[in-house]
Design a protein around this motif. Structure first.
Motif, PDB file in Angstrom:
ATOM      1  N   GLY A  54       0.807   2.180   6.722  1.00  0.00           N
ATOM      2  CA  GLY A  54      -0.063   1.439   6.049  1.00  0.00           C
ATOM      3  C   GLY A  54       0.202   0.302   5.408  1.00  0.00           C
ATOM      4  N   PHE A  55       0.505  -0.122   6.739  1.00  0.00           N
ATOM      5  CA  PHE A  55       1.669  -2.485   6.324  1.00  0.00           C
ATOM      6  C   PHE A  55      -0.074  -2.790   6.408  1.00  0.00           C
ATOM      7  N   ALA A  82       1.189  -0.823  -0.165  1.00  0.00           N
ATOM      8  CA  ALA A  82       0.214  -0.083   0.176  1.00  0.00           C
ATOM      9  C   ALA A  82       0.916   1.544   0.007  1.00  0.00           C
ATOM     10  N   MET A  83       1.742   1.320   1.028  1.00  0.00           N
ATOM     11  CA  MET A  83       2.996   2.290   1.144  1.00  0.00           C
ATOM     12  C   MET A  83       3.408   2.912  -0.510  1.00  0.00           C
ATOM     13  N   SER A  84       4.189   1.417  -1.250  1.00  0.00           N
ATOM     14  CA  SER A  84       4.801   1.809  -1.942  1.00  0.00           C
ATOM     15  C   SER A  84       3.642   2.401  -3.361  1.00  0.00           C
ATOM     16  N   LEU A  85       2.705   2.202  -3.310  1.00  0.00           N
ATOM     17  CA  LEU A  85       1.794   2.647  -4.390  1.00  0.00           C
ATOM     18  C   LEU A  85       0.780   2.921  -4.236  1.00  0.00           C
ATOM     19  N   ALA A  86       0.382   3.406  -3.466  1.00  0.00           N
ATOM     20  CA  ALA A  86      -0.356   5.218  -2.753  1.00  0.00           C
ATOM     21  C   ALA A  86      -0.322   5.713  -4.122  1.00  0.00           C
ATOM     22  N   LYS A  87       1.045   6.257  -3.634  1.00  0.00           N
ATOM     23  CA  LYS A  87       1.184   7.601  -5.205  1.00  0.00           C
ATOM     24  C   LYS A  87       1.074   7.494  -6.381  1.00  0.00           C
ATOM     25  N   ARG A  88       1.613   6.342  -6.972  1.00  0.00           N
ATOM     26  CA  ARG A  88       0.774   6.416  -7.829  1.00  0.00           C
ATOM     27  C   ARG A  88      -0.584   5.718  -8.706  1.00  0.00           C
ATOM     28  N   LEU A  89      -1.540   5.294  -7.542  1.00  0.00           N
ATOM     29  CA  LEU A  89      -2.519   5.342  -7.446  1.00  0.00           C
ATOM     30  C   LEU A  89      -3.723   6.584  -7.309  1.00  0.00           C
TER      31      LEU A  89
END
Ligand code: ARG
Length: 628
Positions: free
Chosen positions: A86-87, A47-54
């Motif tokens: 967001g883990f 979730a942390m690594s994808l949040a920005k992109r989405l």
């Protein structure tokens, strides 16, 4: 038994696909074992690594991912938790774990126990090149690591279902054989006529004396050179001498393999001599090509090979597309690979080029793994670069093509207590056979000491004592090595490797024997069969749950070992397993469990633990004992 991490990855990928469409399939859901049991068993950091992109807040996205997980996820896991930034914390459901354990089929004698672990879906043909002792020299401690690390890698890949081809690239060719043949002909002519009756008692001394003669005696030196020519021309009497020396060496190293539990046999031998006839062709092809530009896409900055004559020798210079050298000497000068010396002789590198070509083209290897010490790193990098640039590594089948995977698996040095490379007191290389003798001698002393203690003795016969000592001594040496991060140097310590406490072979072997004895006792008094229908496994107590989870993690451990060729992940796993068993045994009575059902369930956990230890140690080529 499926890999839990693999299963969680599939579940999370489905959620990502539900959220982002097919793009989600290419996203790694970042499933990792939890760093702390309080947070669960695994976590996903996606979730942390994808949040920005989405364009979402990480915690919101985490919730969305949880909401879109397929229904199966509720069965596999307990309710998910979002923690910190967001883990996603993942806790496996005990009922699901128990169900998985119940699915593990019983071991059937005579067949390899797989613990229900499936083979990989896409097996590959893998060549593993390891050990590679040099003929006419005794194996010394330097060959230990390549032999046992390589053997474990071969066993693990084989267990995964790959088609493994072992290759023992013995050093059985080169100018030193002229001197050895000349010396043999002079000293032991009878050996050539009666090879089975005349034996070299000391290979090492033979080699030393031959080298001394070669240095001091000009006449002998001339004869030795003539023998080199004769060997290349396949002169019958010289070949006979050469064969005798190779056979004699094999008589020294095959027993060492057997003792070490290394699976190499004579059939796996394909020494340097095998490639001798192929070298002119390989070198000729490079020479004729002159300049070779690597196929596009293989090297990030491009690669160009320039084959040139330099001071009479034939060499390959490596450059990127901008003309900068790919390899440099310590002084910063372009470093070529020499493939033919000015006197016409070929080199170690030339043979490795021919061997690699043979493995790909004739053995059909899709992956080739070399196991040698780190000092050969540049050698293999050059060989790999040349092979790739020359287009050898593109396997095409029909319209599809794939790249052959080349791996150099390196390892560090074994150090003495003084932190310098391990040597004998007189400063010589430690012979491997002597080292193993000493290991068994020390192990035997320990077993005899236990037998002398009325409180601890097992009542072993003399024969049993020797058998236990052999298994423990050899196991200790191997395990002490294999449990290291292979890239580091390590200090060789008898006391540490033979200790019954800690991450050692004796500790694990003892744990195995102890669990088996508990199981035997329990099974004797058990009515009915100990299988899943009669006695389903229950995971109620925390210690049962922790043990069950660890047993289930065996499949993913093997996957990680194979992925990074890192054997210490397996030894760490086994050590943890044994530790979790001890905790379980402390907290959960087995033989005196409250109900017959519980006793049966716990006995089955004992059985699965013991089998996992046995299969795991087996992958290291370490024997387990029923009594110890
Ligand atoms: N004989 C070599 C040595 O003792 C090891 C051979 C490794 N394999 C290879 N294909 N070069 O260092």
């Amino acid at each position: 038994m499926t890999s839990i991490a693999g299963l969680l990855e599939r579940l999370f990928t489905e959620s990502l696909v539900a959220i982002m469409g097919e793009d989600g399939r290419g996203v790694d859901p970042l499933i990792r074992p939890a760093t702390d049991v309080r947070f669960g068993d695994y976590q996903s950091n996606i979730a942390m690594s994808l949040a920005k992109r989405l364009g979402a807040k990480p915690r919101d996205l985490a919730q969305k991912i949880i909401d879109h997980l397929p229904a199966d996820a509720q069965r596999v896991c307990e309710p998910f938790e979002i923690a910190g930034p967001g883990f996603i914390n993942i806790r496996l459901a005990p009922a699901w774990m128990a169900e998985q354990l119940n699915l593990v089929p019983g071991a059937s004698p005579g067949t390899l126990d797989r613990l229900g672990i499936e083979k990989v879906a896409a097996p590959k043909r893998v060549v593993v090149d390891y050990s590679g002792p040099n003929i006419a020299k005794q194996m010394h401690v330097g060959h230990l690591r390549s032999s046992i690390i390589g053997d474990t890698i071969a066993r693990v890949l084989d267990f995964e279902g790959h088609q493994v081809i072992r290759q023992n690239h013995i050093g059985d060719w080169g100018t030193q054989f002229g001197m050895l043949c000349a010396y043999l002909k002079e000293k032991m002519p009878a050996a050539l006529d009666q090879p089975d009756q005349v034996h070299l008692s000391d290979l090492e001394a033979f080699y030393r004396e031959a080298s001394a003669r070669d240095k001091d005696d000009a006449d002998f030196h001339e004869r030795a050179r003539a023998e080199v020519v004769a060997l290349h021309n396949k002169n019958e009497s010289t070949l006979r001498a050469w064969r005798y020396i190779v056979d004699e060496s094999r008589r020294h190293y095959l027993p060492v393999y057997r003792r070490l539990g290394v699976l190499l046999t004579q059939e796996d031998e394909r020494g340097e001599s095998f490639y001798a006839d192929r070298l002119p062709q390989v070198v000729g092809d490079f020479e004729q090509a002159g300049v070779i530009t690597a196929p596009p896409g293989l090297f990030p900055g491009g690669a160009v090979l320039r084959v040139e004559v330099s001071q009479g020798a034939l060499v390959i210079f490596f450059e990127n597309a901008a003309g900068e050298p790919l390899f440099k000497s310590p002084e910063g000068k372009p470093l070529p690979m020499i493939i033919r010396k000015s006197d016409g002789a070929f080199l170690y590198a030339t043979t490795d080029l021919a061997a690699l070509q043979f493995r790909i083209k004739e053995l059909g290897a899709e992956r080739v793994i070399y196991v040698t010490d780190a000092r050969q790193a540049q050698h293999f990098e050059m060989v790999f670069t040349a092979a790739r640039a020359a287009g050898w590594t593109v396997q095409s089948e029909g319209t599809a093509s794939s790249e052959v995977q080349l791996d150099h698996v390196t390892f560090g040095t074994i150090l003495g207590e003084d932190r310098r490379p391990l040597k004998t007191r007189s400063g010589e290389n430690v012979k491997l056979a002597d080292l193993l003798d000493e290991a068994v001698r020390r192990a035997e002393a320990l077993v005899r000491a236990t037998e002398a203690d009325p409180d601890k003795r097992r009542g072993f016969s003399d024969e049993e004592i020797r058998d236990v000592a052999e298994a423990v001594g050899i196991g200790a040496v191997k395990y002490a090595d294999l449990s290291q991060n292979r890239q580091s140097d390590y200090v060789f310590s008898w006391d540490r490797m033979l200790a019954l406490e800690g991450n050692t072979a004796p500790y694990l072997m003892y744990a195995y024997a102890r669990i088996r004895s508990i199981y035997r006792k329990g099974a004797e008094t058990q009515e009915g069969e100990l299988n899943a229908t009669q006695a389903p496994i229950q995971l109620t107590e925390p210690a049962e749950r922790a043990l069950g989870r660890q047993i289930l993690r065996f499949a993913e451990t093997i996957e990680s070992v194979a992925a990074g060729l890192r054997i210490n992940l397996l030894t760490d796993y086994l050590y943890e397993l044994a530790g979790l068993f001890m905790k379980f045994y402390e907290h959960c009575p087995v033989l005196r469990a409250e109900t017959p059902e519980l006793k049966a369930s716990r006995l089955r956990l004992c059985d699965l633990t013991a089998r996992t230890l046995q299969v795991g140690l087996g992958l290291l080529g370490i024997r387990t004992l029923e009594r110890m």
